[in-house]
Design an enzyme around this catalytic site. Structure first.
Site, PDB file in Angstrom:
ATOM      1  N   TYR A   1       0.873  -1.188   0.000  1.00  0.00           N
ATOM      2  CA  TYR A   1       0.000   0.000   0.000  1.00  0.00           C
ATOM      3  C   TYR A   1       0.905   1.230   0.000  1.00  0.00           C
ATOM      4  O   TYR A   1       1.487   1.599   1.014  1.00  0.00           O
ATOM      5  CB  TYR A   1      -0.912  -0.040   1.232  1.00  0.00           C
ATOM      6  CG  TYR A   1      -1.889   1.126   1.348  1.00  0.00           C
ATOM      7  CD1 TYR A   1      -2.079   2.054   0.335  1.00  0.00           C
ATOM      8  CD2 TYR A   1      -2.653   1.277   2.503  1.00  0.00           C
ATOM      9  CE1 TYR A   1      -2.982   3.105   0.458  1.00  0.00           C
ATOM     10  CE2 TYR A   1      -3.568   2.319   2.637  1.00  0.00           C
ATOM     11  CZ  TYR A   1      -3.721   3.235   1.606  1.00  0.00           C
ATOM     12  OH  TYR A   1      -4.617   4.267   1.736  1.00  0.00           O
TER      13      TYR A   1
ATOM     14  N   LYS B   1      -1.133  -1.254  -4.246  1.00  0.00           N
ATOM     15  CA  LYS B   1      -2.265  -0.315  -4.220  1.00  0.00           C
ATOM     16  C   LYS B   1      -1.601   1.048  -4.340  1.00  0.00           C
ATOM     17  O   LYS B   1      -0.942   1.520  -3.402  1.00  0.00           O
ATOM     18  CB  LYS B   1      -3.046  -0.437  -2.922  1.00  0.00           C
ATOM     19  CG  LYS B   1      -4.129   0.620  -2.759  1.00  0.00           C
ATOM     20  CD  LYS B   1      -4.841   0.389  -1.452  1.00  0.00           C
ATOM     21  CE  LYS B   1      -5.887   1.368  -1.052  1.00  0.00           C
ATOM     22  NZ  LYS B   1      -5.848   2.719  -1.536  1.00  0.00           N
TER      23      LYS B   1
END
Ligand code: NGF
Length: 290
Positions: free
Chosen positions: A134, A162
């Site tokens: 992330y 992400k």
């Protein structure tokens, strides 16, 4: 391959900061039944994960997988400043049956890349699961280079990113260098340029409310109808701009309430809804979603 759309699941809280289970379940049902969403990102920024106690994180992970009941893909964000907690949660969600995990880059202490690499390798070491990095430099202050993503990808359990980053030069470089990795775009207001650079899908907060428009944009893009995709992005950006102006995290919940979905409130230090915010949310619903 059809691109995938994920909502970043919000956490419904009660006024005292405790978990509002019914609200979380309602939001999940809305995403599955009405939005026809492909998946949910559980425990991310929009989920106010970094405001939550360890027990609350466990509660949310349990509720989400129970309510989703295999109907959609689920990604559990287990990253934490406490690596032991991340490792524990990675095992906890894997045992619950989450098919993917994710972890925010460790922040606050200006870790070296070697320390960041060790963090990721440790999180996945003892679990049979796949992880998405992330990356959200605007909130963490941590930017990874293409070469550093490459080093992290040497671990086969680390399958993608992400990517919540407005650096589209880097996105192009990373997409091209790692064609087999899963890249999910994180800035909803920049979905179209991210699609143009070949992302596999998107994860975002505003898809809770606006999934139909975002899906239509993805389809228009795939069909080569760029004018239509651009118009849809423009309409979405009017909505997103209004949400940001009205304080996005409480407003997402207030707009959900306007739509008949009980989303609870945010947890302090996030702001509690004011009458002005409520009026703003009503106008957002009327002007951009009805
Ligand atoms: O909330 C943020 C902070 N970004 C989200 C998303 O990238 C994070 C984004 O949807 C997320 O999905 C999560 O971790 O829960 C924005 O809210 C949206 O693009 C409006 O700016 O950057």
């Amino acid at each position: 391959m059809m691109k995938k759309l994920y909502s970043a699941l919000m956490t419904a809280f009660n006024d005292d900061g405790s978990i509002n289970e019914a609200g979380i379940r309602e939001m999940i049902r809305y995403n599955i039944d009405v939005n026809k969403i492909d998946g949910l990102y559980v425990g991310g920024s929009t989920g106010e994960n970094f405001n939550m106690s360890h027990d609350q994180k466990e509660q949310v992970f349990k509720i989400a997988i129970d309510e989703a009941n295999g109907a959609i893909d689920l990604i559990a964000q287990v990253g934490s400043l406490d690596l032991n907690e991340s490792k524990y949660l990675a095992k906890f969600v894997t045992d619950l049956g989450y098919p993917k995990i994710s972890a925010v880059t460790p922040f606050y202490y200006n870790y070296t890349f070697e320390q960041i690499k060790n963090y990721y390798n440790e999180i996945v070491k003892d679990v049979d699961n796949k992880l998405l990095i992330y990356s959200i430099p605007a909130l963490t202050g941590v930017s990874l280079s293409m070469e550093q993503f490459g080093e992290l990808f040497e671990n086969p359990k680390i399958i993608g990113i992400k990517y919540t980053n407005a650096d589209f030069y880097l996105l192009e470089r990373v997409r091209n260098a790692f064609p087999d990795k899963l890249i999910l775009s994180g800035f909803d207001e920049m979905l179209l340029p991210a699609l143009a650079l070949g992302v596999d899908g998107a994860i975002g907060s505003t898809y809770n409310l606006n999934a139909k428009r975002a899906k239509a944009e993805m389809i228009a893009f795939d069909d080569g109808d760029i004018d239509k995709a651009r118009q849809l992005q423009h309409d979405s950006n009017d909505l997103i701009t209004a949400l940001i102006k009205n304080d996005i995290y409480p407003s997402l919940k207030l707009v959900f309430e306007e739509m008949g979905v009980h989303a609870g409130v945010t947890k302090a230090p996030m702001s509690k809804p004011t009458p002005e915010m409520r009026a703003g949310a009503k106008a957002i619903y009327e002007n951009y979603l009805k």
